[in-house]
Design a protein around this motif. Structure first.
Motif, PDB file in Angstrom:
ATOM      1  N   LEU A 139       0.818  -1.259   0.020  1.00 52.79           N
ATOM      2  CA  LEU A 139      -0.014  -0.087   0.017  1.00 52.79           C
ATOM      3  C   LEU A 139       0.772   1.175   0.052  1.00 52.79           C
ATOM      4  CD1 LEU A 139      -2.720  -0.818   2.772  1.00 52.79           C
ATOM      5  CD2 LEU A 139      -2.969  -0.742   0.076  1.00 52.79           C
ATOM      6  N   PRO A 140       0.287   2.149  -0.563  1.00 51.28           N
ATOM      7  CA  PRO A 140       1.321   3.423  -0.522  1.00 51.28           C
ATOM      8  C   PRO A 140       1.277   4.004   0.893  1.00 51.28           C
ATOM      9  CG  PRO A 140      -0.743   3.926  -1.883  1.00 51.28           C
ATOM     10  CD  PRO A 140      -0.653   2.467  -1.336  1.00 51.28           C
TER      11      PRO A 140
ATOM     12  N   PRO B 272      -5.991   3.077  -2.080  1.00 51.02           N
ATOM     13  CA  PRO B 272      -5.080   3.381  -3.613  1.00 51.02           C
ATOM     14  C   PRO B 272      -5.985   3.568  -4.724  1.00 51.02           C
ATOM     15  CG  PRO B 272      -4.135   1.570  -2.450  1.00 51.02           C
ATOM     16  CD  PRO B 272      -5.508   1.767  -1.850  1.00 51.02           C
ATOM     17  N   ASP B 273      -5.514   4.696  -5.695  1.00 50.63           N
ATOM     18  CA  ASP B 273      -6.583   4.807  -6.626  1.00 50.63           C
ATOM     19  C   ASP B 273      -6.950   3.494  -7.717  1.00 50.63           C
ATOM     20  OD1 ASP B 273      -6.893   7.175  -5.982  1.00 50.63           O
ATOM     21  OD2 ASP B 273      -5.219   8.035  -7.184  1.00 50.63           O
TER      22      ASP B 273
END
Ligand code: FE
Length: 430
Positions: A14-15, A62-63
């Protein structure tokens, strides 16, 4: 980056933002709805399958995260607040009691699955006072049908799949619900529907009764399961019980492959048969069959491609499935998953145009009878069915705009994005 492990032990990166909440700590959790299919992302619950822990704020997702039910991406989600009928009534300025406006029968919906309820929601969103009646052959409980494909992997008890009972949904939307009621025939001349609980009149009729698993002659209805709604799924799970069983699944399309994956994760031994050489062969451009079989190699799934089922014998309390080429498979249970077909009886009773399903206009979803519309799995547009979850909400909104005399909101058929919920190897097909 930080890593989160989902319930299958897969690790998803994950970012960094995911670990640094942008929302004030302690702010109430919110819900976001998938505009395509109605799935609700609840920040308090998260989405374990995608590695989103409980408490993950929507802004921190996240996108490239996609809807776990229908496969559209995060940008198709909007903030969700449960509709409030009183607020809607105040906004629309209509004080007339819902059931009594002018004594008109209003809109009659046939079908208590997702299409039927999405239709009722879409109508109610535009008109607080419109009389709406919904007829359902079952209890019309609201549930996410795609979860039937992943219930074992998520260790969900079949009894917990109901999100809202039909009775509660009817109350929330001020809909008159006739549950456990079969629609028998339509009489267009008198604008009435004969049911097993009497005759109902309508100003406008909407058919949302869905489709059924197709049964070729080699698969008699008394010997095979057709898993296309919650009730049948619950009965299958009860029949399988808690010990490993031998299950033959005929058809390795979406439903067959997802069920094979999920029942195998539940410990059952699966023989998955298909006329094609690989599973999911309807998407040849995507080359998904081989990687799926590879992902299954440690599961008790035996895929047998290139075979045609010739018959199902009952031997004691077991079954034996025979193929045309002479192979035999012993089974405790047999599941038919070789495609879907719309039951023609109701449409035929009204003389509706038929083209491999109830033929509707591509933009308005009107049938050949101007007072009858249809949506969901029972329709075809130019002979093509599109039996996915994503179009249903858009179809319901198009019909609602038409019936409520609002600015036209024409339905646009577009290529479906399909989320394959084979949890050992999930895929998105286009
Ligand atoms: Fe969705």
């Amino acid at each position: 980056m930080s890593a989160l492990s989902n319930i299958y032990g897969e690790v998803r990166e994950l970012p960094l933002a995911a670990t640094l909440p942008a929302v004030a700590v302690g702010a109430p959790f919110q819900q976001y709805i998938c505009d395509a299919c109605g799935y609700i992302y609840d920040e308090a619950v998260g989405d374990a399958d995608s590695g989103l822990a409980a408490g993950t704020r929507f802004d921190d997702i996240p996108d490239d995260w996609y809807c776990p039910l229908c496969g559209v991406t995060k940008s198709d989600f909007t903030l969700y607040e449960a509709p409030n009928i009183e607020a809607l009534r105040a906004r629309s300025g209509s004080a007339a009691p819902v059931a009594l406006r002018g004594g008109t029968p209003g809109v009659l919906i046939v079908g208590g699955g997702r299409a039927g309820w999405q239709m009722a929601e879409a109508l109610r969103a535009l008109d607080a006072a419109l009389p709406i009646t919904l007829v359902s052959a079952c209890a019309a409980d609201v549930y996410d049908k795609p979860l039937l494909s992943v219930a074992m992997a998520r260790q969900m008890d079949p009894g917990t799949l109901v999100k809202e009972t039909g009775a509660d949904a009817a109350k929330r939307l001020t809909v008159r619900l006739l549950a456990h009621t079969d629609a028998v025939r339509i009489c267009p001349d008198t604008r009435s529907l004969r049911t097993t609980r009497g005759t109902l009149r309508y100003d406008q009729l909407v058919l949302a009764h869905g489709a059924q698993a197709a049964l070729p002659p080699a698969l008699p209805a008394t010997r095979v399961w057709r898993i296309n709604h919650l009730g049948a799924y619950q009965r299958l799970r009860a029949a399988l019980g808690d010990s490993p069983k031998d299950v033959v699944i005929v058809g390795a399309g979406l439903i067959g492959s997802e069920l094979a994956n999920d029942l195998a994760l539940g410990g059952h031994r699966i023989a998955l048969l298909d006329v094609m050489a690989q599973p999911l062969a309807r998407w040849p451009g995507e080359a998904v069959g081989a990687p799926l079989l590879d992902a299954w190699k440690d599961l008790p799934i035996r895929f047998v491609g290139g075979v045609q089922v010739a018959g199902v014998d009952k031997i004691g309390d077991k079954y034996r499935v025979a193929t045309a080429c002479g192979q035999k498979f012993a089974a405790d249970q047999v599941i038919a998953a070789a495609g879907l077909a719309t039951p023609p009886r109701l449409a035929q009773s009204a003389g509706l145009a038929w083209d491999n399903g109830i033929a509707v206009d591509a933009a308005t979803l009107q049938t050949s009878d101007p007072r009858i519309h249809a949506l969901g799995d029972c329709i075809t547009i130019a002979g093509q069915a599109s039996r996915y979850i994503e179009p249903i909400g858009r179809q319901a909104r198009a019909i609602a705009a038409h019936l409520c005399g609002r600015e036209p909101a024409p339905y646009e058929a577009k290529p479906a994005v399909v989320r394959v919920k084979t949890t050992t190897h999930p895929m998105t097909l286009h």
